[in-house]
Write an enzyme that holds these catalytic residues in place. Structure first.
Site, PDB file in Angstrom:
ATOM      1  N   VAL A 132     -13.077  -9.756   3.155  1.00 15.20           N
ATOM      2  CA  VAL A 132     -12.670  -8.499   2.515  1.00 15.20           C
ATOM      3  C   VAL A 132     -11.171  -8.581   2.252  1.00 15.20           C
ATOM      4  CG1 VAL A 132     -14.506  -7.082   3.472  1.00 15.20           C
ATOM      5  CG2 VAL A 132     -12.420  -7.387   4.774  1.00 15.20           C
ATOM      6  N   CYS A 133     -10.742  -8.168   1.069  1.00 21.42           N
ATOM      7  CA  CYS A 133      -9.372  -8.491   0.651  1.00 21.42           C
ATOM      8  C   CYS A 133      -8.803  -7.423  -0.279  1.00 21.42           C
ATOM      9  CB  CYS A 133      -9.344  -9.825  -0.108  1.00 21.42           C
ATOM     10  SG  CYS A 133     -10.166 -11.176   0.731  1.00 21.42           S
ATOM     11  N   THR A 134      -7.510  -7.576  -0.564  1.00 21.89           N
ATOM     12  CA  THR A 134      -6.843  -6.836  -1.634  1.00 21.89           C
ATOM     13  C   THR A 134      -6.128  -7.847  -2.514  1.00 21.89           C
ATOM     14  OG1 THR A 134      -6.489  -4.907  -0.197  1.00 21.89           O
ATOM     15  CG2 THR A 134      -5.143  -5.072  -2.202  1.00 21.89           C
ATOM     16  N   ARG A 167      -8.838   1.028   0.801  1.00 22.82           N
ATOM     17  CA  ARG A 167      -7.517   0.405   0.682  1.00 22.82           C
ATOM     18  C   ARG A 167      -6.982   0.504  -0.742  1.00 22.82           C
ATOM     19  NH1 ARG A 167      -9.522  -4.528   1.164  1.00 22.82           N
ATOM     20  NH2 ARG A 167     -11.591  -3.677   1.580  1.00 22.82           N
TER      21      ARG A 167
END
EC number: 3.5.1.23
Length: 396
Positions: free
Chosen positions: A143-145, A334
């Site tokens: 899971v990332c941005t 986020r």
């Protein structure tokens, strides 16, 4: 072992309600940070070393130096993963299945990945099936941005937080996820070379042969974020095990694109149209004004390409782990704080430094954040840093 497994699950679940209600309440969120660059202080865990990967050498030997240097760290991580598995399957049957069942599947992988994994197992001493498992994890647990932004002068920046290890062991004593803490010392920058010239660069975990974060200097930048879907990566992996192999491993595709594509347009076409084992978001940046997009993929089709559009005021695209046209999951948003900080920064002041500030702001920075990468395609540079998120901090 069962007691330990139940213990960290109970601890996590006990705090779940608190975290859900606290995600948008200080101190679990905060005003957009400033002055975080150059990296220092409690959110900075360490710099990331560089290694050269010689594509002219035999695949089975090209990772030898890196794995020799990181053998202890890789073995420690694999042991943590095995301990977690034993917590839930005390008989040890799962580990036996991995060691005996996954190892033969390495021969089904395309070249050069099959031989590279065998070489990593040879040097590290880790069983081949466990090396295979290590390379599978990222199809389903990332899971990332990620974002691509263009400044007023037309210069493009690409950056990302890589968040990894959700639900992979909560360390009650240190209030952190176990797997990310063991991944951080495995984080390395790689310069893939042929004929002593750079073909592409990446930020990787030692022992992992695919690419999640990479750049073809002067041409394009690329990151991958997981896309949650019922038809997820685990289905593609099961199909592969059962013999259906029409799809491409997601991280092998990104590496192939970085190695072989010669333009932003060609990279976009390959990422949009290649059948894969796992759904994903590909965040792609070029080196010309307007070249930046988020490609939303199912395993078999391109669902959407969301592009920079300066005429409409879209000077950046930003992706976490939810379709950009949908509202993020209420307990994992986020996107909203990240976009708030981007908008407050403005296109006139966007830079790698200000982007690092944004990626250092809670909850964009969280307990899963393993590293932050900053890429300047025109300069051909990748800067990556190990990260910490000191308490109080969201677990994701």
């Amino acid at each position: 072992m069962k007691v330990r497994a139940v213990g960290w699950w109970c601890s996590l679940l006990a705090g779940f309600t608190v975290f859900v209600s606290a995600q948008f309440v200080p101190p679990y969120t905060e005003d957009c940070r400033k002055g975080m660059y150059p990296p220092t202080g409690p959110t900075f865990k360490g710099s990331v070393p560089w290694y050269k990967i010689n594509l002219d050498s035999a695949p089975r030997k090209r990772w030898n130096q890196l794995i020799n240097d990181k053998k202890v760290e890789l073995t420690n991580l694999i042991q943590v993963i095995k301990d977690l598995a034993i917590d839930f399957f005390p008989s040890g049957k799962l580990i036996e299945l991995v060691d005996k069942g996954l190892a033969p599947l390495v021969d089904t992988l395309p070249s050069p990945f099959d031989e590279e994994l065998k070489g990593i197992a040879d040097v590290s001493g880790v069983p081949l099936g466990e090396i295979m498992l290590f390379n599978i994890f990222y199809e389903v647990f990332t899971v990332c941005t990620s974002l691509v932004a263009e400044d007023k002068a037309g210069k493009l920046y690409h950056a990302r937080n890589l968040d990894f290890g959700l639900f992979l062991g909560w360390d009650i004593k240190n209030n952190s996820w176990m797997v990310p803490e063991y991944l951080k010392p495995l984080t390395v920058n790689l310069d893939f070379q042929r004929n002593n010239r750079t073909v592409f660069k990446s930020t990787n975990f030692a022992g992992y042969v695919g690419v999640l974060t990479g750049m073809k200097p002067g041409t394009f930048t690329l990151t991958m974020n997981e896309r949650f879907s019922i038809d997820g990566g685990y289905i593609g992996i099961i199909e592969w095990i059962l013999g259906k192999r029409s799809g491409v491993w997601m991280s092998f595709l990104t590496r192939s694109v970085l190695e072989n594509a010669t333009s932003y347009t060609q990279a976009k076409d390959q990422l949009a149209n290649t059948e894969m084992l796992a759904p994903a978001y590909f965040i792609l940046g070029g080196n010309q004004s307007g070249e930046g997009c988020v490609i939303t993929r199912s395993r078999t089709a391109c669902l959407d390409i969301w592009e920079l559009d300066l005429k409409r005021g879209r000077w950046y695209v930003l992706e976490t782990n939810y379709d950009h046209w949908k509202v993020p999951l209420f307990l994992d948003d986020r996107r909203t704080p990240a976009m708030k900080c981007m908008n407050l920064t403005t296109q006139a002041k966007i830079s790698l430094e200000s982007i690092y500030d944004i990626l250092s702001t809670k909850p964009v920075l969280n307990k899963l954040t393993t590293y932050t990468s900053l890429m300047d395609v025109s300069a051909g540079t990748i800067e990556s840093y190990q990260r910490n998120c000191p308490d109080p901090c969201m677990p994701w």
